[in-house]
Scaffold this active site. Structure first.
Site: not given
Length: 509
Positions: A79, A167, A169, A221, A223, A225-226
């Site tokens: 683009c 695009h 993606e 946490s 969650g 990620d942690s």
């Protein structure tokens, strides 16, 4: 050595999507602002120029230095990137005469060029631009057109520099992933070695070299990620990782005990700290959302710092920072103007004197889950919905009281348990209940009631940046509404939120 791809960001809303598609091809990539590229550009196997909200014809157009790239490293302009290569290397770009936004189809393309290998005839692509390329540079070859865009794809002669006005993606470009693979694997010869297993192997070595024999403190946490960050650190340094899980009194019903039990089963060295009274006392009667966040953040830091000082020899702070957080902080337009002030561990004061170790900082959310799975993490923990750092504090609109917290925990528990019973939980990105500052007239038995209203929320998303509300079955909503009203004293009305993000946010505060 991991082969890698560089994405130069010009501020496009789709830049992270480019990175996600490249990672899906098992290729490692990094996003850098066009005006702050990495020093060792020659270490990258290919470069992609992103789209941009700017016009190449404007005075303030992003102007990258491509001296070390064009003609030396395989290059793909998308683009704005395609228009930039045309405009500054001998072609002509002008405002579009026709609307060039949305779905289009490749009406013709050069199927003999490796760039379009395996692409179906009339393949759907996604356009999003106000300018168009009228003429190509003299040393460029035309590769493809759509019904309205003559120069939808082209390449420079005698070099691996390609450009497309659409695009690849976005999901709307049906062969977009194949086009990216053709460029990166077929043309640039990048090896597809970026896998969860290779990431774990590489990261464990990096942690061991970085941390040495020191101790690390990590605030858990509950969650994904942690938890994944904790397991990586534990695999690397064992019991020298000291995890602290703080109960702020705003977790889900029984979550403190249940999560501690899960962590114990993972072999982690975890200390649970119940500071719920401290948080709830400070929040009593507070209604402003930002004030809630600041109170929670300050008390968390105080509690975390107090517990950290009990760990002798700790020199590192582990965090579950992921790549979208990193990109946001180094974006073309600078850090977000509305950085969340409730990040559990982010923004710890300098007096803690701890160095950071962030093993997930180059991963997207879905990659974090895949890494956790490759390490054998419990599927129930990996599949947990995201939960806001301030917990139920920002799901109680208006003043916070202990009674409101208790009521919302009961409502939330019935909702989440119901989603699991109906096999709906794993189809949802995030779900929860909001306690509304609204009293509603109702009738129970022969008596009129004047009680509270709750809103249920369930959304589908990939990374939380955008989200659509989930079309839950009417039979489920009917049953769960009855269960909540019949079992949670103080609630006599249940509503369901059917707002998408944007324009609404996932949370209400």
């Amino acid at each position: 050595m991991q082969e890698k791809v560089l994405i130069l960001d010009f501020g496009s809303q789709y830049t992270q999507l480019i990175a996600r598609r490249v990672r899906e091809l098992f290729i490692y990539c990094e996003i850098h602002p066009f005006n702050n590229p990495p020093e060792e550009i020659s270490s990258f196997k290919a470069v992609i120029l992103s789209g941009s909200p700017f016009s190449v014809r404007s005075e303030d157009a992003p102007h990258p230095n491509l001296d070390q790239i064009k003609g030396k490293i395989p290059l793909l302009g998308i683009c704005y990137g395609a228009q930039y290569l045309a405009h500054f290397f001998g072609g002509e770009v002008s405002p579009s005469n026709t609307r060039e936004y949305g779905r289009a189809h490749l009406s013709s393309f050069n199927g003999k060029d490796p760039f379009f290998k395996g692409i179906s005839e009339n393949s759907q692509v996604w356009m999003s631009h106000a300018d168009t390329i009228l003429t190509l540079p003299s040393n460029a070859e035309h590769l493809g057109s759509t019904e309205d865009v003559a120069n939808a794809a082209y390449k420079f002669s005698n070099e691996d520099t390609y450009a497309i006005q659409f695009h690849p993606e976005v999901y709307h470009s049906s062969d977009g992933k194949q086009i990216l693979e053709n460029f990166l694997v077929g043309i640039a010869k990048v090896k597809q070695e970026w896998t969860p297993d290779s990431f774990v192997e590489m990261t464990l070595k990096e942690i061991q070299e970085k941390v040495g024999q020191d101790k690390v403190i990590l605030g858990l946490s509950g969650g994904v990620d942690s938890s994944v960050a904790a397991l990586l650190l534990h695999k690397a340094i064992g019991d020298r990782l000291n995890c602290i899980f703080v109960n702020n009194g705003l977790l889900r019903k029984n979550e403190f005990e249940e999560v501690l039990e899960q962590y114990s089963g993972m072999g982690l060295n975890v200390k649970g700290v119940d500071a719920s009274d401290q948080f709830l006392d400070a929040l009593e009667g507070v209604s402003d959302p930002e004030t809630k966040r600041k109170i929670i953040g300050k008390i968390f830091i105080d509690v975390f710092d107090s517990e950290s000082q009990k760990v002798e020899g700790a020199r590192w702070l582990g965090q579950g920072t992921i790549y979208p957080d990193v990109i946001e902080s180094i974006s073309v337009n600078g850090p977000s103007a509305t950085i969340k002030s409730h990040h559990n561990v982010g923004g710890l004061p300098e007096y803690m004197k701890l160095n950071l170790v962030e093993p997930l900082r180059m991963l997207f959310k879905d990659e974090v889950r895949r890494v956790g799975k490759s390490m054998g993490m419990d599927a129930a923990l990996l599949g947990r919905h995201p939960f806001p750092g301030p917990g139920l504090a920002i799901r109680i609109l208006g003043e916070i009281t202990r009674e409101k917290v208790r009521v919302l925990q009961e409502v939330d528990a019935l909702f989440i348990q119901g989603l699991k019973k109906w096999d709906l939980y794993d189809q949802i990105w995030q779900a929860g209940a909001m306690f509304l500052p609204v009293n509603s007239v109702g009738v129970m038995g022969d008596e009129r009631t004047y009680e509270n209203c709750v809103a249920l929320r369930a959304v589908q998303s990939t990374d939380g940046m955008t989200a659509d509300w989930v079309d839950l079955p009417y039979a489920f909503l009917q049953k769960i509404s009855n269960e909540i009203i019949n079992n949670v004293k103080g609630i006599n009305r249940v509503v369901y939120d059917i707002s998408s993000k944007p324009p609404a946010t996932i949370e209400w505060e």
